[in-house]
Motif scaffolding. Structure first.
Motif, short mmCIF file in Angstrom:
data_model
loop_
_atom_site.label_atom_id
_atom_site.label_comp_id
_atom_site.label_asym_id
_atom_site.label_seq_id
_atom_site.Cartn_x
_atom_site.Cartn_y
_atom_site.Cartn_z
N LYS A 160 1.00 -1.27 -0.10
CA LYS A 160 0.15 -0.07 -0.07
C LYS A 160 0.88 1.30 0.12
CE LYS A 160 -1.74 1.79 3.86
NZ LYS A 160 -2.40 1.85 5.25
N ARG A 161 1.71 1.28 0.75
CA ARG A 161 2.73 2.58 0.72
C ARG A 161 3.46 2.67 -0.19
NH1 ARG A 161 3.15 5.09 5.88
NH2 ARG A 161 2.14 3.99 7.56
N ALA A 162 4.01 1.57 -0.98
CA ALA A 162 4.50 1.78 -2.16
C ALA A 162 4.08 2.07 -3.34
CB ALA A 162 5.55 0.45 -2.41
N HIS A 163 2.68 1.71 -3.56
CA HIS A 163 2.05 1.85 -4.61
C HIS A 163 0.74 2.76 -4.52
CE1 HIS A 163 4.84 -0.59 -6.74
NE2 HIS A 163 5.08 -1.42 -5.90
N GLY A 164 0.25 3.05 -3.29
CA GLY A 164 -1.02 3.73 -3.29
C GLY A 164 -1.96 2.99 -3.82
N ILE A 165 -2.97 3.88 -4.46
CA ILE A 165 -4.11 3.40 -5.07
C ILE A 165 -3.70 3.35 -6.53
CG2 ILE A 165 -6.58 3.47 -5.61
CD1 ILE A 165 -6.47 5.06 -2.68
N PRO A 166 -3.31 2.40 -7.59
CA PRO A 166 -3.00 2.47 -8.87
C PRO A 166 -4.12 2.95 -9.69
CG PRO A 166 -2.07 0.21 -7.74
CD PRO A 166 -3.33 1.10 -6.64
N THR A 167 -3.91 3.63 -10.41
CA THR A 167 -4.95 4.11 -11.41
C THR A 167 -4.57 4.44 -12.73
OG1 THR A 167 -4.43 6.51 -11.06
CG2 THR A 167 -6.25 5.54 -9.67
N GLY A 168 -5.18 4.40 -13.72
CA GLY A 168 -4.79 4.46 -15.22
C GLY A 168 -3.52 3.74 -15.68
N ALA A 169 -2.67 4.48 -16.07
CA ALA A 169 -1.45 3.67 -16.74
C ALA A 169 -0.70 3.14 -15.60
CB ALA A 169 -0.41 4.88 -17.37
N GLU A 170 -0.79 3.40 -14.25
CA GLU A 170 -0.16 2.79 -13.26
C GLU A 170 -0.54 1.32 -13.00
OE1 GLU A 170 -1.42 5.12 -10.00
OE2 GLU A 170 0.20 6.46 -10.21
N GLU A 171 -1.71 1.06 -13.37
CA GLU A 171 -2.24 -0.22 -13.23
C GLU A 171 -1.52 -1.48 -14.20
OE1 GLU A 171 -6.79 -0.50 -11.93
OE2 GLU A 171 -6.67 0.58 -13.73
N SER A 172 -0.72 -0.83 -15.25
CA SER A 172 -0.25 -1.73 -16.10
C SER A 172 1.19 -2.38 -15.24
CB SER A 172 0.18 -1.25 -17.19
OG SER A 172 1.13 0.02 -17.08
N GLY A 173 1.61 -1.80 -14.51
CA GLY A 173 2.79 -2.20 -13.65
C GLY A 173 2.76 -3.32 -12.44
N THR A 174 3.69 -3.78 -12.06
CA THR A 174 3.59 -4.83 -10.96
C THR A 174 4.24 -4.56 -9.85
OG1 THR A 174 5.57 -6.09 -11.99
CG2 THR A 174 3.38 -6.65 -13.05
N ALA A 175 4.18 -5.48 -8.54
CA ALA A 175 4.89 -5.29 -7.67
C ALA A 175 5.26 -6.69 -7.12
CB ALA A 175 4.00 -4.76 -6.12
N GLY A 176 6.53 -7.00 -7.56
CA GLY A 176 6.77 -8.52 -7.64
C GLY A 176 5.77 -9.45 -8.70
N ARG A 177 5.12 -10.20 -7.87
CA ARG A 177 4.21 -11.09 -8.63
C ARG A 177 3.07 -10.62 -8.62
NH1 ARG A 177 3.19 -16.00 -4.43
NH2 ARG A 177 3.33 -14.71 -2.54
N ILE A 178 2.67 -9.54 -8.06
CA ILE A 178 1.16 -9.07 -7.83
C ILE A 178 1.11 -7.67 -8.94
CG2 ILE A 178 -0.37 -7.81 -6.67
CD1 ILE A 178 1.04 -9.20 -4.23
N PRO A 179 0.16 -8.12 -9.94
CA PRO A 179 -0.19 -6.93 -10.82
C PRO A 179 -0.95 -5.75 -10.10
CG PRO A 179 -1.41 -8.91 -11.72
CD PRO A 179 -0.56 -9.24 -10.34
N LEU A 180 -0.26 -4.38 -10.52
CA LEU A 180 -0.96 -3.51 -9.69
C LEU A 180 -2.70 -3.08 -10.15
CD1 LEU A 180 1.68 -0.56 -9.80
CD2 LEU A 180 1.05 -2.35 -8.03
N SER A 181 -3.00 -4.01 -11.23
CA SER A 181 -4.51 -3.76 -11.49
C SER A 181 -4.94 -4.62 -10.74
CB SER A 181 -4.82 -4.45 -12.92
OG SER A 181 -4.15 -5.46 -13.14
N ALA A 182 -4.71 -5.83 -9.90
CA ALA A 182 -5.37 -6.43 -8.94
C ALA A 182 -5.31 -5.87 -7.63
CB ALA A 182 -4.39 -8.00 -8.60
N VAL A 183 -4.24 -5.03 -7.47
CA VAL A 183 -4.42 -4.08 -6.20
C VAL A 183 -5.58 -3.22 -6.15
CG1 VAL A 183 -3.04 -2.31 -4.87
CG2 VAL A 183 -1.75 -4.39 -5.85
N SER A 184 -5.64 -2.52 -7.34
CA SER A 184 -6.70 -1.77 -7.78
C SER A 184 -8.14 -2.23 -7.51
CB SER A 184 -6.61 -1.06 -9.13
OG SER A 184 -7.61 -0.19 -9.21
N VAL A 185 -8.13 -3.48 -8.00
CA VAL A 185 -9.45 -4.29 -7.78
C VAL A 185 -9.80 -4.51 -6.36
CG1 VAL A 185 -10.31 -6.41 -8.51
CG2 VAL A 185 -9.51 -5.30 -10.02
#
Length: 197
Positions: A160-185
């Motif tokens: 949460k601290r490293a990536h916040g709430i991913p939106t838009g283009a940020e959602e195409s990134g990853t945090a290790g094995r976790i896609p930021l789009s999944a974090v957003s969901v």
């Protein structure tokens, strides 16, 4: 925000005591009532006082004072969050327009919402969604094609601290094995709850 018929200053507090009984869930005799006159309005047959009113339980105020004193501080003034935030915004010149603006103070356990129109507090409310709620939402991240990835409290907080709430283009990134789009969901239900408030 309360409106009373125009009256002498000596009569305002007794009138507010009667009016505030409707707004608290404890005996009004145990309350501290403070008010600020924010304007006057003409009406047929007279004028009204427009007041910003705060009501707090005396016991709660005593607890806050004791906590501050136990930390070695000497409290000179206690105020409610909306008034404090409004003062801060006035200091930095952020309340000059007549625009309606909502401010969120997201704490660990609670979020405080305040709506201002210029310098006028129009709405203030606290509810039980905070940073800890967002962290908890990230403890089990559902990743399409991989299943559910379980995270420890520390890992979820770091994510949460490293990536916040991913939106838009940020959602195409990853945090290790976790896609930021999944974090957003995973954060979406909590954010929708916040949006409804």
């Amino acid at each position: 925000r309360l409106t009373l018929p125009e009256m002498s200053r000596a009569d305002i507090l007794p009138a507010l005591t009667l009016e505030c009984r409707k707004h608290v869930n404890f005996p009004i005799e145990e309350a501290e009532i403070r008010y600020e006159e924010v304007g006057r309005a003409e009406r047929t047959g007279g004028r009204d006082l427009l007041l910003l009113v705060s009501v707090a339980h005396r016991r709660r105020l005593a607890e806050v004072r004791e906590t501050l004193e136990s930390a070695g501080l000497i409290p000179k003034l206690l105020t409610i969050r909306p008034v404090a935030l409004r003062s801060l915004l006035q200091t930095v010149g952020a309340t000059a327009s007549d625009e309606v603006v909502a401010y969120l103070d997201i704490g660990g356990l609670n979020t405080h919402i305040m709506v201002l129109r210029g310098e006028d507090v129009r709405f203030s409310r606290e509810f039980g969604v905070g940073g800890a709620t967002l962290t908890e939402a990230l403890r089990s991240v559902v990743v399409p094609g991989q299943g559910t990835i379980e995270l420890s409290l520390e890992e979820a907080e770091a994510l949460k601290r490293a990536h916040g709430i991913p939106t838009g283009a940020e959602e195409s990134g990853t945090a290790g094995r976790i896609p930021l789009s999944a974090v957003s969901v995973m954060l979406r239900p909590t954010l929708e709850r916040l949006g409804r408030e």
